[in-house]
Write a protein that holds these residues in place. Sequence first.
Motif, PDB file in Angstrom:
ATOM      1  N   ASN A  97       0.804  -1.231   0.000  1.00  0.00           N
ATOM      2  CA  ASN A  97       0.000   0.000   0.000  1.00  0.00           C
ATOM      3  C   ASN A  97       0.832   1.275   0.000  1.00  0.00           C
ATOM      4  N   ASP A  98       2.127   1.122  -0.133  1.00  0.00           N
ATOM      5  CA  ASP A  98       3.012   2.294  -0.160  1.00  0.00           C
ATOM      6  C   ASP A  98       3.168   2.758  -1.605  1.00  0.00           C
ATOM      7  N   SER A 183      -6.013   1.820  11.896  1.00  0.00           N
ATOM      8  CA  SER A 183      -5.094   0.742  11.547  1.00  0.00           C
ATOM      9  C   SER A 183      -4.518   0.127  12.815  1.00  0.00           C
ATOM     10  N   TYR A 243      -9.363  11.602   0.125  1.00  0.00           N
ATOM     11  CA  TYR A 243      -8.734  10.522  -0.645  1.00  0.00           C
ATOM     12  C   TYR A 243      -7.253  10.402  -0.294  1.00  0.00           C
ATOM     13  N   ASN A 246      -6.768   8.961   3.143  1.00  0.00           N
ATOM     14  CA  ASN A 246      -7.026   7.515   3.224  1.00  0.00           C
ATOM     15  C   ASN A 246      -5.853   6.703   2.677  1.00  0.00           C
ATOM     16  N   THR A 247      -5.211   7.198   1.610  1.00  0.00           N
ATOM     17  CA  THR A 247      -4.049   6.468   1.075  1.00  0.00           C
ATOM     18  C   THR A 247      -2.904   6.482   2.080  1.00  0.00           C
ATOM     19  N   VAL A 249      -3.233   6.575   5.435  1.00  0.00           N
ATOM     20  CA  VAL A 249      -3.567   5.658   6.525  1.00  0.00           C
ATOM     21  C   VAL A 249      -3.295   4.206   6.117  1.00  0.00           C
ATOM     22  N   LYS A 250      -3.600   3.852   4.870  1.00  0.00           N
ATOM     23  CA  LYS A 250      -3.390   2.481   4.397  1.00  0.00           C
ATOM     24  C   LYS A 250      -1.926   2.077   4.402  1.00  0.00           C
ATOM     25  N   SER A 251      -1.036   3.049   4.330  1.00  0.00           N
ATOM     26  CA  SER A 251       0.392   2.725   4.231  1.00  0.00           C
ATOM     27  C   SER A 251       1.027   2.419   5.577  1.00  0.00           C
TER      28      SER A 251
END
Length: 252
Positions: A97-98, A183, A243, A246-247, A249-251
């Motif tokens: 996700n990075d 997370s 957006y 959120n990207t 946080v996913k990383s």
Amino acid sequence: MSQQYGTQPGPPPAPATPGAWGPGPTRPNRPQKSNRTAWILMAGAIVAALLVATGVVLLVTGGGKDDKPASQQTPNPVGTLYTPSPTPTPNDSKGANDVGVEVGWGVWFTPAKGWLPDWDKSKAGKNYILQQFNARGLIDGYYWVRQTELYDAKGFAEHLVDVESNGMQGVRIGKGVVCKSPSKNIKACYALSYTGVWVAKNGRKIAMQGFVTAYQDQFDRVTATDAALETRVYKRRVNELIYMNNTLVKSF
């Protein structure tokens, strides 16, 4: 008539006659201690003395089965009962996700379409801006990611809002919110929103609306997103800020 006691023999006593009271009164003999009893008492005293002496020696020397010279004794194992757990090491390697822009500590985010890197390279962290259409040097908003180990999540969020709103007029800061951790790698999350009027060098006043969200990882490293848009475009383009957030946080 006196009686004599000693070692010299005397005349044999006269035989008793029937009905007589027996011989005249004699001095009763003192009871003699048995030789066996004397030996038992003596042996008991010797044993007691030995036990006392042995007890003192054991107390002083710490005797027993381990009563050996220090060079022959086996030391107790060190750290057997209280061995601390090894300190975990952060894994900041690039993951699935990075994607997009690397901020640091294994944290990345993907810029929304139309957002460009800030031309001012002296700024800390990673700052992306939304330029105004056909207006050179003017922006509609920014998305700025910064990191620190000097604050916790709440402290860093409050610090950034103070910094960003310091040059504004009519600043209003919303109530802070403790976010639900998005997370498993995020230990704490804190968010603040604010509004204010930014005054340009030419005196132009621009109403701004923004928010700061700070994420604290398991190693107490804090990554904060500082995002703002002109109020006139906020509703139309706030989803672009969400957006990018959120990207990020996913990383984690």
